[in-house]
Enzyme design. Structure first.
Site, PDB file in Angstrom:
ATOM      1  N   SER A 260       0.949  -0.831   0.027  1.00  0.00           N
ATOM      2  CA  SER A 260      -0.030   0.387   0.149  1.00  0.00           C
ATOM      3  C   SER A 260       1.050   0.971  -0.032  1.00  0.00           C
ATOM      4  O   SER A 260       2.239   1.439  -0.129  1.00  0.00           O
ATOM      5  CB  SER A 260      -0.634   0.124   1.218  1.00  0.00           C
ATOM      6  OG  SER A 260       0.057   0.199   2.256  1.00  0.00           O
ATOM      7  N   LYS A 261       0.389   2.731  -0.031  1.00  0.00           N
ATOM      8  CA  LYS A 261       1.090   3.451   0.137  1.00  0.00           C
ATOM      9  C   LYS A 261       2.123   3.969   1.118  1.00  0.00           C
ATOM     10  O   LYS A 261       3.019   3.932   0.863  1.00  0.00           O
ATOM     11  CB  LYS A 261       0.027   4.836   0.212  1.00  0.00           C
ATOM     12  CG  LYS A 261      -0.491   5.627  -1.117  1.00  0.00           C
ATOM     13  CD  LYS A 261       0.106   6.334  -1.590  1.00  0.00           C
ATOM     14  CE  LYS A 261       0.459   6.002  -2.984  1.00  0.00           C
ATOM     15  NZ  LYS A 261       1.064   6.647  -3.361  1.00  0.00           N
ATOM     16  N   ARG A 262       1.967   3.190   2.070  1.00  0.00           N
ATOM     17  CA  ARG A 262       2.558   3.328   3.530  1.00  0.00           C
ATOM     18  C   ARG A 262       4.387   2.488   2.914  1.00  0.00           C
ATOM     19  O   ARG A 262       4.747   2.697   3.474  1.00  0.00           O
ATOM     20  CB  ARG A 262       2.256   2.233   4.017  1.00  0.00           C
ATOM     21  CG  ARG A 262       2.680   2.048   5.662  1.00  0.00           C
ATOM     22  CD  ARG A 262       1.364   1.354   6.421  1.00  0.00           C
ATOM     23  NE  ARG A 262       0.647   0.575   5.919  1.00  0.00           N
ATOM     24  CZ  ARG A 262       0.896  -0.699   6.005  1.00  0.00           C
ATOM     25  NH1 ARG A 262       2.107  -0.859   6.553  1.00  0.00           N
ATOM     26  NH2 ARG A 262       0.126  -1.753   5.527  1.00  0.00           N
TER      27      ARG A 262
END
Ligand code: GLU
Length: 494
Positions: A260-262
């Site tokens: 994910s973006k993380r």
């Protein structure tokens, strides 16, 4: 159970244009594309834009652009057409509607007039009873079809549900990657195929399209595995043989959590903008869940197109490791010939940085080939070449603080620069080799360490202590500028 079709495979990538093309979607697209190429099949691109609120024309364009950048050409789909079109779901509503009507007429689907409040109350009651069946209690299944039709036609709000045969039992799916998977009949109620507003649901459209487009293998992310039993039931209601299914494992970040973006950049465009080579990027993504032989990491596109097989897809989650991607990118840069590197990497990057004009590489191929030679082993990403070669542009060079303090403002620096100038001025042919030979004896003659000597010259010529090899760097600068820079640095040196 479906059998392997004898006709060439037809596979599809079916993105919903609700955002950019992400790494996971790109990997699914690559698997489908490579499978089609390896089997002589067809790769179809279908845009699943049934959600008008979230699907945009702009997102579709972004996805097509990313597909083109990845070099994933589609045989049928938007912009190229094909005999099974249209390839946008928003243009296929009449077809879905006709199928829903057919199922209604055949008694394989029925109108449901239960309000959302009633459905919620039913669910609550089932929970309280601890009923193992928590799905729709089939309330409207018993309404006389003619009466239901009349009510629907009179405008009473309703949805359409699939009439799953009561004796259907568990649904067994043989997945090419996960093997036999069983879905409990109790969890498969009479699900909705057309909403109150008349739009068909995802599970219905996908089946309608996969069937109409004669898709033989559905290769997609395993987040869709749970949809598969419902889709199988739609195939059965339509009297059609389901395709083969292959659900590919999810991609996680280095910490083992779903990517994910993380974890940093997730869209294909972000990786493109960072300067990744599409060939390296496709190679890297292809290896997320698939392998050629369990060890080869450099798998060029033509090998992928020849050797890809569904059998070698793993069912375990794959880890996206940006460090490995960067390493692989560097491998691809190094594998280019000097000429390719000059044309595909140096010129575009240096033009973008405003350092050279377009056409520079063909105007001076020798200079660019030499630059390619010294930068290829040093660049991990194409844009790295800008920083690595900036010192070659302009007459003067800005000398950084460290180079100034450590190499020039140091006893003996002036003597080093003076000796280098005297040796270089004598050279008729100013090539890397000649330059190296001319400088070679000087440290000893001056009674200096090699390190101090070369650091002083490097600082004067390149402005920094870390730069490509000195000989070729000076050759690229040319004699006149090289001498000028020694003179300029003399003013700072001790
Ligand atoms: N449109 C779906 C998605 O973007 C894909 C559906 C499918 O591959 O069956 O997740």
């Amino acid at each position: 159970m479906a059998t392997t079709p004898s006709k060439p495979p037809r596979v599809r990538f079916a993105p919903s244009p609700t955002g950019k093309l992400h790494v996971g979607g790109a990997r699914t697209a690559i698997f489908n594309w490579a499978f089609a190429r390896a089997t002589g099949g067809a790769f179809i691109l279908r845009i699943e834009d049934t959600d008008p609120e979230r699907s945009t024309e702009e997102n579709e364009q972004v996805i097509l652009r990313a597909m083109r950048w990845l070099g994933l050409d589609w045989d049928e789909g938007p912009e190229v057409g094909g005999e099974f079109g249209p390839y946008r779901q928003s243009e296929r509503f009449a077809r879905y509607d006709a199928l829903v009507e057919r199922l209604l007429a055949e008694g394989k689907a029925y109108y449901c007039f239960c309000s959302p409040e009633k459905l919620e109350a039913d669910r609550e009651a089932a929970r309280t009873r601890k009923d193992p069946f928590q799905g729709y209690p089939r309330t409207c299944r018993s309404i006389d079809p003619a009466e239901a039709k009349a009510r629907a036609e009179a405008g009473e709000p309703c949805i359409v549900r699939l009439k799953v045969p009561l004796d259907r039992g568990d649904v067994h799916v043989h997945d090419l990657i996960h093997g036999d998977v069983t879905f409990n009949a109790k969890e498969l109620d009479d699900f909705v195929i057309r909403r109150t507003d008349g739009t068909p649901t995802y599970n219905f459209c996908v089946v309608a399209d996969d069937a109409a487009m004669e898709i033989t293998h559905v290769v997609r992310g395993d987040d869709h595995l749970s949809n598969t039993p419902r889709q199988v039931l739609v195939y059965e209601a339509l009297g059609l043989e389901p395709p083969l299914f292959a659900h590919v494992p999810m991609i996680c970040g280095p910490d083992g959590k779903k990517l994910s973006k993380r974890h940093g950049a997730t869209s294909v465009e972000e990786w493109r903008d960072e300067g990744y080579d599409p060939e390296a990027f496709v190679n890297y993504l292809a290896l997320l869940g698939w392998s050629l032989d369990g060890e080869t990491t450099v798998v060029p596109r033509e090998v992928l197109c020849r050797e890809f097989s569904l059998e070698r897809i793993s069912k375990n989650p794959a880890v996206f490791d940006p460090k490995k991607l960067l390493w692989l990118n560097a491998e691809y840069l190094q594998a280019k010939t000097d000429e390719e590197f000059a044309r595909e990497v140096l010129e575009p990057e240096l033009v973008a940085a405003g350092l050279v004009e377009e056409g520079a590489a063909s105007a001076d191929p020798e200079w660019f080939a030499l630059l390619a030679q010294i930068l290829k082993p040093r660049a991990k990403l194409a844009p790295d070449v800008v920083g690595l070669s900036r010192f070659l542009f302009g007459d003067e060079v800005a000398i950084d603080e460290k180079a100034r303090a450590k190499a020039l403002e140091k006893e003996g620096a002036k003597a080093a620069l003076t000796a280098a100038k005297a040796a270089l001025i004598e050279l008729d042919s100013f090539t890397g080799d000649e330059i190296d030979v001319a400088l070679e004896p000087l440290p000893e003659e001056l009674g200096q360490s090699k390190r101090n000597f070369y650091q002083a010259i490097r600082a004067a010529e390149t402005g920094s202590l870390a730069s490509p090899p000195l000989g070729p760097s000076l050759e690229l600068l040319g004699k006149e500028r090289a001498l000028k820079r020694l003179d300029a640095a003399m003013e700072l040196a001790r």
